[in-house]
Every structure is written in C-alpha cells, then in structure tokens.
Design a protein around this motif. Sequence first.
Motif, PDB file in Angstrom:
ATOM      1  N   TYR A  98       0.836  -1.210   0.000  1.00  0.00           N
ATOM      2  CA  TYR A  98       0.000   0.000   0.000  1.00  0.00           C
ATOM      3  C   TYR A  98       0.871   1.261   0.000  1.00  0.00           C
ATOM      4  O   TYR A  98       0.553   2.252  -0.668  1.00  0.00           O
ATOM      5  N   ILE A  99       1.946   1.206   0.770  1.00  0.00           N
ATOM      6  CA  ILE A  99       2.860   2.368   0.819  1.00  0.00           C
ATOM      7  C   ILE A  99       3.480   2.607  -0.556  1.00  0.00           C
ATOM      8  O   ILE A  99       3.543   3.738  -1.042  1.00  0.00           O
ATOM      9  N   GLN A 100       3.933   1.527  -1.183  1.00  0.00           N
ATOM     10  CA  GLN A 100       4.539   1.643  -2.508  1.00  0.00           C
ATOM     11  C   GLN A 100       3.556   2.232  -3.517  1.00  0.00           C
ATOM     12  O   GLN A 100       3.901   3.113  -4.313  1.00  0.00           O
ATOM     13  N   ASP A 101       2.322   1.745  -3.470  1.00  0.00           N
ATOM     14  CA  ASP A 101       1.296   2.254  -4.381  1.00  0.00           C
ATOM     15  C   ASP A 101       1.060   3.752  -4.161  1.00  0.00           C
ATOM     16  O   ASP A 101       0.941   4.527  -5.116  1.00  0.00           O
ATOM     17  N   ALA A 102       1.016   4.165  -2.900  1.00  0.00           N
ATOM     18  CA  ALA A 102       0.803   5.577  -2.581  1.00  0.00           C
ATOM     19  C   ALA A 102       1.980   6.435  -3.048  1.00  0.00           C
ATOM     20  O   ALA A 102       1.792   7.543  -3.573  1.00  0.00           O
ATOM     21  N   LEU A 103       3.192   5.920  -2.875  1.00  0.00           N
ATOM     22  CA  LEU A 103       4.388   6.665  -3.314  1.00  0.00           C
ATOM     23  C   LEU A 103       4.399   6.840  -4.828  1.00  0.00           C
ATOM     24  O   LEU A 103       4.705   7.933  -5.335  1.00  0.00           O
ATOM     25  N   LEU A 104       4.052   5.784  -5.544  1.00  0.00           N
ATOM     26  CA  LEU A 104       4.046   5.846  -7.008  1.00  0.00           C
ATOM     27  C   LEU A 104       3.020   6.847  -7.523  1.00  0.00           C
ATOM     28  O   LEU A 104       3.208   7.476  -8.562  1.00  0.00           O
ATOM     29  N   GLN A 105       1.925   6.990  -6.770  1.00  0.00           N
ATOM     30  CA  GLN A 105       0.883   7.935  -7.164  1.00  0.00           C
ATOM     31  C   GLN A 105       1.057   9.310  -6.515  1.00  0.00           C
ATOM     32  O   GLN A 105       0.195  10.185  -6.646  1.00  0.00           O
ATOM     33  N   LYS A 106       2.189   9.473  -5.815  1.00  0.00           N
ATOM     34  CA  LYS A 106       2.520  10.740  -5.139  1.00  0.00           C
ATOM     35  C   LYS A 106       1.435  11.168  -4.146  1.00  0.00           C
ATOM     36  O   LYS A 106       1.149  12.356  -3.976  1.00  0.00           O
ATOM     37  N   GLN A 107       0.838  10.180  -3.494  1.00  0.00           N
ATOM     38  CA  GLN A 107      -0.164  10.440  -2.454  1.00  0.00           C
ATOM     39  C   GLN A 107       0.556  10.416  -1.104  1.00  0.00           C
ATOM     40  O   GLN A 107       0.529   9.430  -0.378  1.00  0.00           O
ATOM     41  N   TRP A 108       1.207  11.525  -0.791  1.00  0.00           N
ATOM     42  CA  TRP A 108       2.119  11.562   0.346  1.00  0.00           C
ATOM     43  C   TRP A 108       1.400  11.418   1.686  1.00  0.00           C
ATOM     44  O   TRP A 108       1.901  10.768   2.606  1.00  0.00           O
ATOM     45  N   LYS A 109       0.218  12.000   1.814  1.00  0.00           N
ATOM     46  CA  LYS A 109      -0.543  11.896   3.062  1.00  0.00           C
ATOM     47  C   LYS A 109      -0.962  10.453   3.317  1.00  0.00           C
ATOM     48  O   LYS A 109      -0.833   9.935   4.436  1.00  0.00           O
ATOM     49  N   ARG A 110      -1.443   9.797   2.264  1.00  0.00           N
ATOM     50  CA  ARG A 110      -1.866   8.404   2.380  1.00  0.00           C
ATOM     51  C   ARG A 110      -0.660   7.518   2.714  1.00  0.00           C
ATOM     52  O   ARG A 110      -0.757   6.604   3.551  1.00  0.00           O
ATOM     53  N   ALA A 111       0.471   7.784   2.083  1.00  0.00           N
ATOM     54  CA  ALA A 111       1.685   7.009   2.351  1.00  0.00           C
ATOM     55  C   ALA A 111       2.127   7.178   3.802  1.00  0.00           C
ATOM     56  O   ALA A 111       2.558   6.221   4.451  1.00  0.00           O
ATOM     57  N   ALA A 112       1.997   8.406   4.328  1.00  0.00           N
ATOM     58  CA  ALA A 112       2.385   8.677   5.720  1.00  0.00           C
ATOM     59  C   ALA A 112       1.501   7.899   6.689  1.00  0.00           C
ATOM     60  O   ALA A 112       1.982   7.352   7.698  1.00  0.00           O
ATOM     61  N   GLU A 113       0.217   7.796   6.375  1.00  0.00           N
ATOM     62  CA  GLU A 113      -0.704   7.070   7.251  1.00  0.00           C
ATOM     63  C   GLU A 113      -0.360   5.575   7.280  1.00  0.00           C
ATOM     64  O   GLU A 113      -0.355   4.943   8.339  1.00  0.00           O
ATOM     65  N   PHE A 114      -0.071   5.021   6.123  1.00  0.00           N
ATOM     66  CA  PHE A 114       0.290   3.601   6.060  1.00  0.00           C
ATOM     67  C   PHE A 114       1.628   3.348   6.749  1.00  0.00           C
ATOM     68  O   PHE A 114       1.833   2.305   7.379  1.00  0.00           O
ATOM     69  N   LEU A 115       2.574   4.291   6.613  1.00  0.00           N
ATOM     70  CA  LEU A 115       3.876   4.115   7.259  1.00  0.00           C
ATOM     71  C   LEU A 115       3.713   4.123   8.776  1.00  0.00           C
ATOM     72  O   LEU A 115       4.376   3.361   9.488  1.00  0.00           O
ATOM     73  N   THR A 116       2.801   4.972   9.270  1.00  0.00           N
ATOM     74  CA  THR A 116       2.511   4.999  10.712  1.00  0.00           C
ATOM     75  C   THR A 116       1.983   3.637  11.169  1.00  0.00           C
ATOM     76  O   THR A 116       2.398   3.107  12.211  1.00  0.00           O
ATOM     77  N   CYS A 117       1.078   3.064  10.384  1.00  0.00           N
ATOM     78  CA  CYS A 117       0.546   1.728  10.703  1.00  0.00           C
ATOM     79  C   CYS A 117       1.654   0.683  10.679  1.00  0.00           C
ATOM     80  O   CYS A 117       1.693  -0.225  11.530  1.00  0.00           O
ATOM     81  N   TYR A 118       2.545   0.827   9.726  1.00  0.00           N
ATOM     82  CA  TYR A 118       3.654  -0.126   9.583  1.00  0.00           C
ATOM     83  C   TYR A 118       4.549  -0.087  10.819  1.00  0.00           C
ATOM     84  O   TYR A 118       4.907  -1.130  11.373  1.00  0.00           O
ATOM     85  N   VAL A 119       4.877   1.103  11.273  1.00  0.00           N
ATOM     86  CA  VAL A 119       5.735   1.260  12.458  1.00  0.00           C
ATOM     87  C   VAL A 119       5.041   0.719  13.698  1.00  0.00           C
ATOM     88  O   VAL A 119       5.646   0.030  14.524  1.00  0.00           O
ATOM     89  N   GLU A 120       3.748   1.015  13.829  1.00  0.00           N
ATOM     90  CA  GLU A 120       2.989   0.540  14.996  1.00  0.00           C
ATOM     91  C   GLU A 120       2.912  -0.981  15.017  1.00  0.00           C
ATOM     92  O   GLU A 120       3.003  -1.612  16.077  1.00  0.00           O
ATOM     93  N   SER A 121       2.770  -1.590  13.855  1.00  0.00           N
ATOM     94  CA  SER A 121       2.690  -3.054  13.803  1.00  0.00           C
ATOM     95  C   SER A 121       4.020  -3.681  14.214  1.00  0.00           C
ATOM     96  O   SER A 121       4.056  -4.743  14.841  1.00  0.00           O
ATOM     97  N   LEU A 122       5.106  -3.011  13.874  1.00  0.00           N
ATOM     98  CA  LEU A 122       6.417  -3.526  14.277  1.00  0.00           C
ATOM     99  C   LEU A 122       6.586  -3.474  15.789  1.00  0.00           C
ATOM    100  O   LEU A 122       7.170  -4.361  16.405  1.00  0.00           O
TER     101      LEU A 122
END
Length: 412
Positions: A19-43
């Motif tokens: 999901y993060i990769q897809d958001a980055l490719l589409q330059k959806q920076w806010k969406r990418a930031a939200e997924f990255l937050t989820c990724y860090v929390e899951s770790l």
Amino acid sequence: SSNEHKLNFKKSKEACLSYIQDALLQKQWKRAAEFLTCYVESLEKDYSREHIGASEIIWRIGTEILWHHSQSNMKEFNCFMEQMKTLGVKRYLKVCLEHVFHLLCNGQIDEAYQNLSLAESWRFGEQTAIQDKEMKLIQAYRGLLDYCSWSKQKNILLEHGEDGFSDLAVEQEMHGYFRKAAVNLKEIIKIPGVWDVFVRCYVDLLEFYGDHNEARQVLNEYAYNSKFPANPNAHVYLYQFLKRQGESKKSLISALKILHDIVPSHELMIDFNTMLQKSKKRKKRRLGLEVIFAALDYAGWKENAKAWSCLARQVKQIVISEKHLDWIKQEWDSRKDWWPAFHFSRYLAKRNWQENKSLSFEKALVAGILLGKDCKYFKYVSHQGCKAQLKRFRMLKKFVTRHNAVYLRISG
C-alpha cells in the motif's frame, strides 16, 4: 500459535508495504504517511524474535514522504533524521550524509557543516573501520563546504581593488579554509570513483595558488587511471585545463579524441571538428568528417546550426576539390537508409525554413550533395529561398545542380 503469529505478521507487513509503494508511485504523500505509521505501529507490537530489518525501510520511505509532504517542515525532518541515526549503527554515516544533503538543499549551510563535524567525530568499535569509505565521504563534503567558504573569502578580497589582498585577517581566514579543504578533497579523489565536484574544486584551489603541475597530475590521474570508472567529464576537465594553460593543439586533440570515443554526441565535438579541419594532416581532416557525421546521428544535434555548418563546409570543400569523395561515401553508406527520414524530410524542411533559415541553408547544401537535386529537403528550401529572392539560396541551387554528378558517385 507462534508460527501462526509470524505468518500473519509477515502477510500484514507485506500488504502494508505494498500500500505504501502504491501511494508513493501515485505521489499520495498523506496516504503514504498514514500507512507508514501503521507499519511502524505493527512492528512495535510484534513479539517474534525474527530479525525484521525494517529500519532502513522506515528511513528511506519516511525521508521520501517528509521531503514531499505538503505539511512537513524542516524541524520535523531534522527530528526524524536524528531518530533514524539511532536505529542502526551500520547506517549511521549514510543517514548523516542524507541529512546534510537536505540541509544544504534548504540553504542551512552552517547546520550542515556542524552535522558533518559531528559525524566525523563518530566512533563505534569495528564499525568505524567498516564504514571507512562513508567517513571519507563525510570528510570530503566538509572539505567541499570549506572550499565554498574559501571561495567566498577570495571574492571579498578580490573586490578590494588592484592591491587585492589588503585585509590581512580575511586573507589568513581564506588560507585556513584552503588548507582544510585541500586536505579532505585530496583524500577522496585518491579512491577510485566518480568525484567530479571534488576534483573541480581541488583543481580550482591548486590553480589559484599556481600549483599547475599538481593540478595537471590530478586531472591526468582522474582521466587515465584504469582503476577509475570511464567518465567523460574527466576528459572534459583535462581538456579545459589544457586549454587554459595554452597547451598545443596536439594535446587538446588527444584529450578530445578519447572524449569522442566515449561520448560522440558531446557538445565539445564542434571544437574537436574545428581543430581537426584546420590540421594539415589528411588523417586528422578525415577524422573531423567522421566526428561531425557521428554527432549528427543523435537527435539532440538535429537542429544544431553550428554542426550543420561544419559538415556543409567540409563537404563543400571536398566536392570543389574533387578529392576524398570516398570519405563522404564511406560515411554515407552506413546512413543512407535512415538519415533521409531522420534529417531531410519535407516536414523538417518546412519547419527549419520557418524557424531558422541559416540552419535550413546548411542542411539543404548537405542534402543536395548526399541525395541529389531531387531531394525533398533541398527542393523545398531552395525553392523558398529563391522565391524570397535571397542570393545565397540561388547560389546554393546552382552549386548543387552543377555538382549533381557527385551525388551519383556517392550513391554508387
């Protein structure tokens, strides 16, 4: 179970990264930031002992998001980078370097220099030796900033007038920057690699203080040492240095010959062709024709009036003298199947005539010789020129018509 937990975690981690990769490719920076937050929390919630190796992913993705996110600022970016430095000692110096690049991009030169100084003093057991190359890069960029400070002081002193170095304090400060910059820049260019910016700055320092022999040695090493990767710029810098030093045409031609072999489309091929055409040696004039033909094989040269002028002048000289027509034939044989459509279509003739009549004149001369008086490009341009009652185009038409037999000999 533990195995089920590991499997579920792996799936969710991969899905989140997707999901993060897809958001980055589409330059959806806010969406990418939200997924990255989820990724860090899951770790943070993962209790398995399996090495995840996610710190570099967080660093690289997080940096990209913060750089582009509309609501991010330099304060947040600095905070993020400081956190990244503590995530893994193996990447500490790389993170430091990237942090410095972002500071420089934002004009924070003093902060960048301070970060480089701190990184240079970093020590961590065996990692210090392992990251020796990264440390040399840290030192090199600090040398680069010292060079910038030296250059600034130099300009201040030179602006003081004819007597120049009247301000002793500024002069001493400038020499201090010179010594620091020279030491670090000299070290990095000893390592095989592409160090263009460092080489240019170091040579500038050496030339300013009159150490031309050292500058020549550095540039020769950078251009000809087989341990260094092939680098067109190395030969460009050497050529420019030799030209500044007033070196012989033989030395200049030698430097550009290697550049031609590496990058036949380089802009300096105009200079190379000009020098070769002025030579009394037939071999060099033959090479000049080869050089200009090769340059015009590239789309970036299609509308270069100087290049077409060089080719037109040499072709005209050969046709008038009726010597070395075989040179033209040899070059044309490998191009006659694709140059007509690439350079000499009626569409290009019309566009060139509208945009640049001098270009269309030079091209029409070459087209007329290579393809004869019935060539579409030549017919259109010569007709428009004669219609506009331009004397040079009437002379062009007569010249090509008179020498149409040359076309027959070239075409075989």
